[in-house]
Design a protein around this motif. Sequence first.
Motif, PDB file in Angstrom:
ATOM      1  N   LEU A 132      22.433   3.456 -27.335  1.00 37.78           N
ATOM      2  CA  LEU A 132      23.240   3.202 -25.904  1.00 37.78           C
ATOM      3  C   LEU A 132      24.759   2.937 -25.983  1.00 37.78           C
ATOM      4  O   LEU A 132      25.155   3.979 -25.410  1.00 37.78           O
ATOM      5  N   PRO A 133      25.834   2.600 -27.272  1.00 37.67           N
ATOM      6  CA  PRO A 133      26.968   2.498 -26.849  1.00 37.67           C
ATOM      7  C   PRO A 133      27.763   3.872 -26.960  1.00 37.67           C
ATOM      8  O   PRO A 133      28.611   4.103 -26.407  1.00 37.67           O
ATOM      9  N   ARG A 136      26.586   5.698 -24.176  1.00 39.00           N
ATOM     10  CA  ARG A 136      27.489   4.513 -22.723  1.00 39.00           C
ATOM     11  C   ARG A 136      29.588   5.103 -22.427  1.00 39.00           C
ATOM     12  O   ARG A 136      29.792   6.157 -21.969  1.00 39.00           O
ATOM     13  N   GLU A 137      29.390   5.668 -24.125  1.00 41.90           N
ATOM     14  CA  GLU A 137      31.085   6.194 -24.755  1.00 41.90           C
ATOM     15  C   GLU A 137      30.920   7.720 -23.836  1.00 41.90           C
ATOM     16  O   GLU A 137      32.066   8.531 -23.513  1.00 41.90           O
ATOM     17  N   ALA A 139      29.055   9.239 -21.181  1.00 39.15           N
ATOM     18  CA  ALA A 139      28.476   9.120 -20.172  1.00 39.15           C
ATOM     19  C   ALA A 139      29.832  10.665 -19.513  1.00 39.15           C
ATOM     20  O   ALA A 139      30.964  10.210 -19.262  1.00 39.15           O
ATOM     21  N   SER A 141      26.075  10.692 -19.159  1.00 40.89           N
ATOM     22  CA  SER A 141      24.457  11.306 -20.920  1.00 40.89           C
ATOM     23  C   SER A 141      23.303  11.015 -20.010  1.00 40.89           C
ATOM     24  O   SER A 141      22.646  10.870 -19.349  1.00 40.89           O
ATOM     25  N   LEU A 199      20.359   0.276 -16.972  1.00 41.50           N
ATOM     26  CA  LEU A 199      21.462   0.740 -16.718  1.00 41.50           C
ATOM     27  C   LEU A 199      21.401   2.141 -15.858  1.00 41.50           C
ATOM     28  O   LEU A 199      23.028   2.622 -15.909  1.00 41.50           O
ATOM     29  N   SER A 202      25.773   3.372 -14.731  1.00 43.24           N
ATOM     30  CA  SER A 202      25.946   2.908 -16.481  1.00 43.24           C
ATOM     31  C   SER A 202      26.897   4.961 -17.048  1.00 43.24           C
ATOM     32  O   SER A 202      27.242   4.732 -17.924  1.00 43.24           O
ATOM     33  N   GLY A 203      26.485   5.968 -16.036  1.00 42.29           N
ATOM     34  CA  GLY A 203      26.085   6.789 -16.191  1.00 42.29           C
ATOM     35  C   GLY A 203      25.828   7.497 -16.966  1.00 42.29           C
ATOM     36  O   GLY A 203      25.651   8.678 -17.311  1.00 42.29           O
ATOM     37  N   VAL A 204      24.499   6.495 -17.845  1.00 38.41           N
ATOM     38  CA  VAL A 204      23.830   6.914 -19.294  1.00 38.41           C
ATOM     39  C   VAL A 204      22.151   7.472 -17.595  1.00 38.41           C
ATOM     40  O   VAL A 204      21.365   6.371 -17.375  1.00 38.41           O
ATOM     41  N   THR A 264      17.893   9.848 -13.055  1.00 38.02           N
ATOM     42  CA  THR A 264      17.735   8.655 -13.047  1.00 38.02           C
ATOM     43  C   THR A 264      16.453   8.373 -12.755  1.00 38.02           C
ATOM     44  O   THR A 264      15.701   8.022 -11.968  1.00 38.02           O
TER      45      THR A 264
END
Length: 304
Positions: A132-133, A136-137, A139, A141, A199, A202-204, A264
């Motif tokens: 997940l990190p 997120r980074e 995104a 994603s 999420l 978060s963009g995920v 999502t």
Amino acid sequence: MAILSPSKKVVLITGATDGLGLEAAKKYLKAGFIVVITGRNKQKTQKAVKNIKVSTGDTDDELRYILLDLASLTSVRRAVQDFLTLSLPLHVLVNNAGTTTKTREFTEDTQLVEKTLAVNFVGPLLLTELLLPKLRESAPSRILNVTSSLHEPNPKIPGIPTNFDLDNLDGSKQWEFMYAYKNSKLAVIWHTYLLSERLKGSGVAVNCFCPGFVPGTNLNRDAPFLTRFVVKNFMGKLKSAVTIEKATDDYLLYGSNTELEGVTGKYFRDGKESSSSADSYNLEKGKKVWNVACDIAGLDDTKY
């Protein structure tokens, strides 16, 4: 189909040494993605890499591999570290790998749940949490969980139950290979719906999909002989059967269609949003199964 810019987009596909995962890897590579595949066996995984390279004409070193056995939580953690050492972003995670078993079995890590549930649900949940990190980074994603319409109650099919029994996660009260498989795929949908809620913003994006009935895969390699015989010799002729080629069009669609950007918490089937079973929307039940997975995987901070 509108495709996201392929410029250095990265997809990680589990269980991509044969069947749907292998074909999906080819399609993502042809679409311009950097593709990372996983397999349990080094020799077989390297063979798959050669297969994909020859089939796609990849000469740009945009295909990588890491070893991953979802039956081992140690292997899951090692695989995540191996992926991170590649120093790549991660735009699409496809939790494709799955299994069935001939008999009631357990993994080396737990007897709280039988092996089918451990491999198809607990292992992917841990893998996803640890990635997940990076997601997120990277995104925007997407996380794609491969499930099955067999999670839906269907009393016409012998051996497939109509209820997920929370007191039978280890199969001690009742076990049959399709019972176990069905329940594992229902758990995958709970994972999808619950994680998508966590999420939000978060963009995920997190979605799941059924690729259809695909007799050509190797999923049933550990199923009883009679089941393997019937699937191989008869069920491929059914009108409802889908080829690997057609099914993997959806793998690429859900991971790259710009119209799905930001969508999502959905269940897809036949290339479009669909409704999953009534039980799959019982998220309080899903949280209990999630918590069992967290207990097994040592994810105390992610429990409900």
